[in-house]
Design an enzyme around this catalytic site. Structure first.
Site, PDB file in Angstrom:
ATOM      1  N   ASP A 263      56.014  45.193  10.185  1.00 44.10           N
ATOM      2  CA  ASP A 263      55.410  46.157  11.113  1.00 44.10           C
ATOM      3  C   ASP A 263      56.315  47.358  11.368  1.00 44.10           C
ATOM      4  O   ASP A 263      55.880  48.342  11.974  1.00 44.10           O
ATOM      5  CB  ASP A 263      55.097  45.481  12.457  1.00 44.10           C
ATOM      6  CG  ASP A 263      53.922  44.523  12.362  1.00 44.10           C
ATOM      7  OD1 ASP A 263      53.107  44.672  11.428  1.00 44.10           O
ATOM      8  OD2 ASP A 263      53.817  43.617  13.214  1.00 44.10           O
ATOM      9  N   ASP A 264      57.554  47.281  10.921  1.00 46.10           N
ATOM     10  CA  ASP A 264      58.507  48.363  11.156  1.00 46.10           C
ATOM     11  C   ASP A 264      58.150  49.568  10.279  1.00 46.10           C
ATOM     12  O   ASP A 264      58.089  49.463   9.041  1.00 46.10           O
ATOM     13  CB  ASP A 264      59.927  47.880  10.834  1.00 46.10           C
ATOM     14  CG  ASP A 264      60.972  48.922  11.173  1.00 46.10           C
ATOM     15  OD1 ASP A 264      61.374  48.991  12.344  1.00 46.10           O
ATOM     16  OD2 ASP A 264      61.373  49.677  10.258  1.00 46.10           O
ATOM     17  N   LEU A 265      57.939  50.709  10.909  1.00 45.57           N
ATOM     18  CA  LEU A 265      57.506  51.895  10.173  1.00 45.57           C
ATOM     19  C   LEU A 265      58.573  52.406   9.222  1.00 45.57           C
ATOM     20  O   LEU A 265      58.275  52.934   8.153  1.00 45.57           O
ATOM     21  CB  LEU A 265      57.092  52.992  11.154  1.00 45.57           C
ATOM     22  CG  LEU A 265      55.895  52.666  12.048  1.00 45.57           C
ATOM     23  CD1 LEU A 265      55.585  53.835  12.975  1.00 45.57           C
ATOM     24  CD2 LEU A 265      54.663  52.298  11.228  1.00 45.57           C
TER      25      LEU A 265
END
Length: 209
Positions: free
Chosen positions: A160-162
């Site tokens: 989920d880390d951009l």
């Protein structure tokens, strides 16, 4: 005063580097571009989680200013010291009402023994994540960052880390989360290491967590 000792490299780090370089030429090139850096442990458990809550949705500079005031207010960032303070005193440090409640809830979880630090070495990553996200204000991303930077777990993949997604798109041309997830499977059991170096491919200087 003696200089601070050099940070310790995770015991699995060199083994992980060798394995990733053998199986993935693209990752190998990233690793060779960053030969002398490695992930280091960040702080004590309660302190690290409280700081993560403090820094949510504000700039690094603003988060540091709030944290500095909180340190002055509590003298020491421990569950007991936080719970001894009135909510108005915590808010006066620059915490929002919601973050004040979150940090107080975190402190209460530690004080009540709902956070089982002594069991973590025997617990799986998912078991620890489930325990942490029971605290208000701690989501999966924060729990995954904690697993990586505090517990130094070797196989965390915070998709989920951009920043991670951006790095994968840049280096591997993978454009969907499904393809990124499949790529991550090829890095097991060293996905934390691969993730950390992908961040370095965007920002060569490690940032304090």
């Amino acid at each position: 005063m003696k200089p601070d000792p050099r940070p310790e490299k995770p015991e699995y780090w060199d083994k992980a580097r060798r394995a990733l370089m053998r199986r993935d030429p693209v990752m190998g090139a990233i690793l060779r571009a960053h030969p002398k850096v490695f992930m280091v442990r960040r702080g004590e458990a309660f302190n690290t989680l409280a700081r993560a809550i403090c820094g949510q949705q504000i700039s690094v500079k603003a988060a540091q200013a709030v944290w500095n005031r909180l340190v002055v207010c509590c003298a020491e960032i421990t569950p007991e010291k936080v719970l001894a303070k009135k909510r108005t005193e915590l808010r006066a440090c620059g915490l929002s009402d919601r973050k004040t409640e979150y940090i107080a809830d975190l402190a209460q979880h530690f004080a009540d023994g709902k956070i089982h630090e002594h069991r973590w070495p025997q617990m799986s990553d998912e078991e620890i994540i489930a325990e942490l996200v029971d605290v208000r204000g701690i989501g999966r991303w924060t729990a995954e960052m904690f697993l990586m930077f505090n517990l130094l777990r070797p196989d965390v993949f915070p998709l989920d880390d951009l920043g991670l997604q951006k790095a994968i798109r840049r280096s591997y041309k993978k454009t969907t989360v499904k393809k990124m997830k499949a790529l991550g499977e090829t890095w097991r059991p060293w996905r934390s290491v691969a993730t950390w170096y992908l961040w370095r491919s965007l920002d060569p200087i490690p940032v304090e967590y």
